[in-house]
Enzyme design. Structure first.
Site, PDB file in Angstrom:
ATOM      1  CG  ASN A   9      -1.718   1.232   1.415  1.00  0.00           C
ATOM      2  OD1 ASN A   9      -1.789   2.061   0.511  1.00  0.00           O
ATOM      3  ND2 ASN A   9      -2.345   1.382   2.574  1.00  0.00           N
ATOM      4  CD1 TRP A  10       3.770   1.172  -2.913  1.00  0.00           C
ATOM      5  CD2 TRP A  10       3.542   2.268  -4.863  1.00  0.00           C
ATOM      6  NE1 TRP A  10       4.515   0.510  -3.859  1.00  0.00           N
ATOM      7  CE2 TRP A  10       4.396   1.158  -5.064  1.00  0.00           C
ATOM      8  CE3 TRP A  10       3.256   3.094  -5.940  1.00  0.00           C
ATOM      9  CZ2 TRP A  10       4.961   0.863  -6.307  1.00  0.00           C
ATOM     10  CZ3 TRP A  10       3.814   2.803  -7.179  1.00  0.00           C
ATOM     11  CH2 TRP A  10       4.656   1.701  -7.359  1.00  0.00           C
ATOM     12  CE  LYS A  11      -0.270   3.305   4.708  1.00  0.00           C
ATOM     13  NZ  LYS A  11      -0.237   3.414   6.156  1.00  0.00           N
ATOM     14  CG  HIS A  98      -5.937   1.919   5.059  1.00  0.00           C
ATOM     15  ND1 HIS A  98      -5.554   2.880   5.957  1.00  0.00           N
ATOM     16  CD2 HIS A  98      -4.898   1.059   4.945  1.00  0.00           C
ATOM     17  CE1 HIS A  98      -4.315   2.608   6.368  1.00  0.00           C
ATOM     18  NE2 HIS A  98      -3.891   1.511   5.763  1.00  0.00           N
ATOM     19  CD  GLU A 100      -3.109   5.558   6.669  1.00  0.00           C
ATOM     20  OE1 GLU A 100      -3.067   5.622   5.424  1.00  0.00           O
ATOM     21  OE2 GLU A 100      -2.195   5.051   7.354  1.00  0.00           O
ATOM     22  CD  GLU A 170      -3.827  -2.558   7.253  1.00  0.00           C
ATOM     23  OE1 GLU A 170      -2.684  -2.748   6.852  1.00  0.00           O
ATOM     24  OE2 GLU A 170      -4.483  -1.544   6.991  1.00  0.00           O
ATOM     25  N   GLY A 176       1.958   2.113  10.814  1.00  0.00           N
ATOM     26  CA  GLY A 176       2.920   3.205  10.694  1.00  0.00           C
ATOM     27  C   GLY A 176       3.595   3.585  12.004  1.00  0.00           C
ATOM     28  CB  SER A 216       4.643  -1.925  12.229  1.00  0.00           C
ATOM     29  OG  SER A 216       4.281  -0.567  12.410  1.00  0.00           O
ATOM     30  N   GLY A 237       2.601  -1.224   4.320  1.00  0.00           N
ATOM     31  CA  GLY A 237       2.674   0.199   4.018  1.00  0.00           C
ATOM     32  C   GLY A 237       4.112   0.631   3.796  1.00  0.00           C
ATOM     33  N   GLY A 238       4.744   1.165   4.835  1.00  0.00           N
ATOM     34  CA  GLY A 238       6.083   1.742   4.737  1.00  0.00           C
ATOM     35  C   GLY A 238       7.089   0.854   4.011  1.00  0.00           C
TER      36      GLY A 238
HETATM   37  P1  PGA Z   1       2.524   0.149   7.725  1.00  0.00           P
HETATM   38  O1  PGA Z   1       1.091   0.393   7.051  1.00  0.00           O
HETATM   39  O2  PGA Z   1       3.055  -1.140   7.157  1.00  0.00           O
HETATM   40  O3  PGA Z   1       3.359   1.338   7.316  1.00  0.00           O
HETATM   41  O4  PGA Z   1       2.306   0.069   9.189  1.00  0.00           O
HETATM   42  C1  PGA Z   1       0.213  -0.668   6.833  1.00  0.00           C
HETATM   43  C2  PGA Z   1      -1.034  -0.148   6.175  1.00  0.00           C
HETATM   44  O5  PGA Z   1      -1.419   0.997   6.445  1.00  0.00           O
HETATM   45  O6  PGA Z   1      -1.672  -0.856   5.374  1.00  0.00           O
END
Ligand code: PGA
Length: 254
Positions: A9-11, A98, A100, A170, A176, A216, A237-238
């Site tokens: 997930n590049w966001k 998600h 967010e 999640e 994050g 994470s 994500g990251g």
């Molecule tokens: P993260 O994000 O791996 O940076 O914690 C995961 C996500 O938001 O899907």
């Protein structure tokens, strides 16, 4: 046998050229790593989708997804992107719900049920995210929260349609933050989710559903997480923004 998936997930990161460069690196590095029933999915911003989908065409184990789609078929929704538009780029997946989106854009379970319907109607596979906040976990409400997110978000689907859905657990407190759920904590929730699926749709559907862990997840902890009986991969994500880290997570299946 259910699919094993590592989804990035590049966001809201990477400009157009940066995205293409990263995707080319990733495809080169993972094409021989994701084997059998393993699949790699890269969920990019909308601007990259068509180009990435073209690049992914040569690889049966690599697919592309969006991070959101609107709940209406089309119309006067300035700035929004429909599921049909996403599908027309060649994308196969769409992340829905998600945390967010839930937190910053006020997406409710009710809205997400509509988004799920329209995504499926347009041939997209939803990666449907669920998970509790730290406050909810500390108040011991996490099982109830997960259950209501499932009931209100996806349990209106019939078994056939539900068969197209990938779930991602999640925990919001792990996204994050660098704080990962322990494999015991994650497995406990994944087993709970699968039991809920069995109650709703029967054991076969429950056994066939891919349930990803996200929050994470990195090259160091992926092996232990993916070894758990009910964890079928990760939503990353990251670590999906670095080709080496992402590839190492894909390799963690082996
Ligand atoms: P993260 O994000 O791996 O940076 O914690 C995961 C996500 O938001 O899907």
């Amino acid at each position: 046998m259910r699919k094993k998936i590592v989804a990035g997930n590049w966001k809201m990161n990477l400009d157009y050229n940066e995205g293409l460069a990263l995707f080319s690196e990733v495809t080169n590095m993972v094409k021989d790593e994701a084997t059998g029933n393993q699949q790699v999915v890269v969920c990019s911003p909308f601007i990259h989708l068509h180009s990435l989908a073209q690049l992914a065409k040569g690889y049966s184990n690599i697919a592309v997804g969006a991070q959101n789609a609107h709940q209406a078929e089309s119309g006067a929704y300035t700035g929004e992107v429909s599921a049909k538009q996403v599908k027309s780029t060649g994308a196969e997946y769409v992340i829905l719900g998600h945390s967010e989106r839930r937190q910053y854009f006020g997406e409710s379970n009710e809205l997400l049920a509509k988004k799920t319907d329209i995504a499926l109607a347009n041939g997209l596979k939803p990666i449907f995210c669920i998970g509790e906040t730290l406050q909810q976990r500390e108040a011991n409400e996490h099982f109830g929260i997960i259950k209501s997110q499932l009931e209100e978000g996806v349990f209106h689907l019939d078994a056939d349609k539900f068969g197209q859905v990938v779930l991602a657990y999640e925990p919001v407190w792990a996204i994050g933050t660098g704080v990962t759920a322990t494999s015991d904590q994650a497995q406990e929730i994944h087993a709970f989710i699968r039991a809920e699926l069995a109650t709703k749709y029967g054991q076969q559907v429950a056994d066939d559903t891919t349930i990803l862990y996200g929050g994470s997840c990195n090259a160091k902890n992926a092996g232990e997480l993916f070894a758990c009986a009910d964890i079928d991969g990760g939503l990353i994500g990251g670590a999906s923004l670095k080709s080496r880290d992402f590839t190492d997570i894909v390799k963690a299946f082996n």
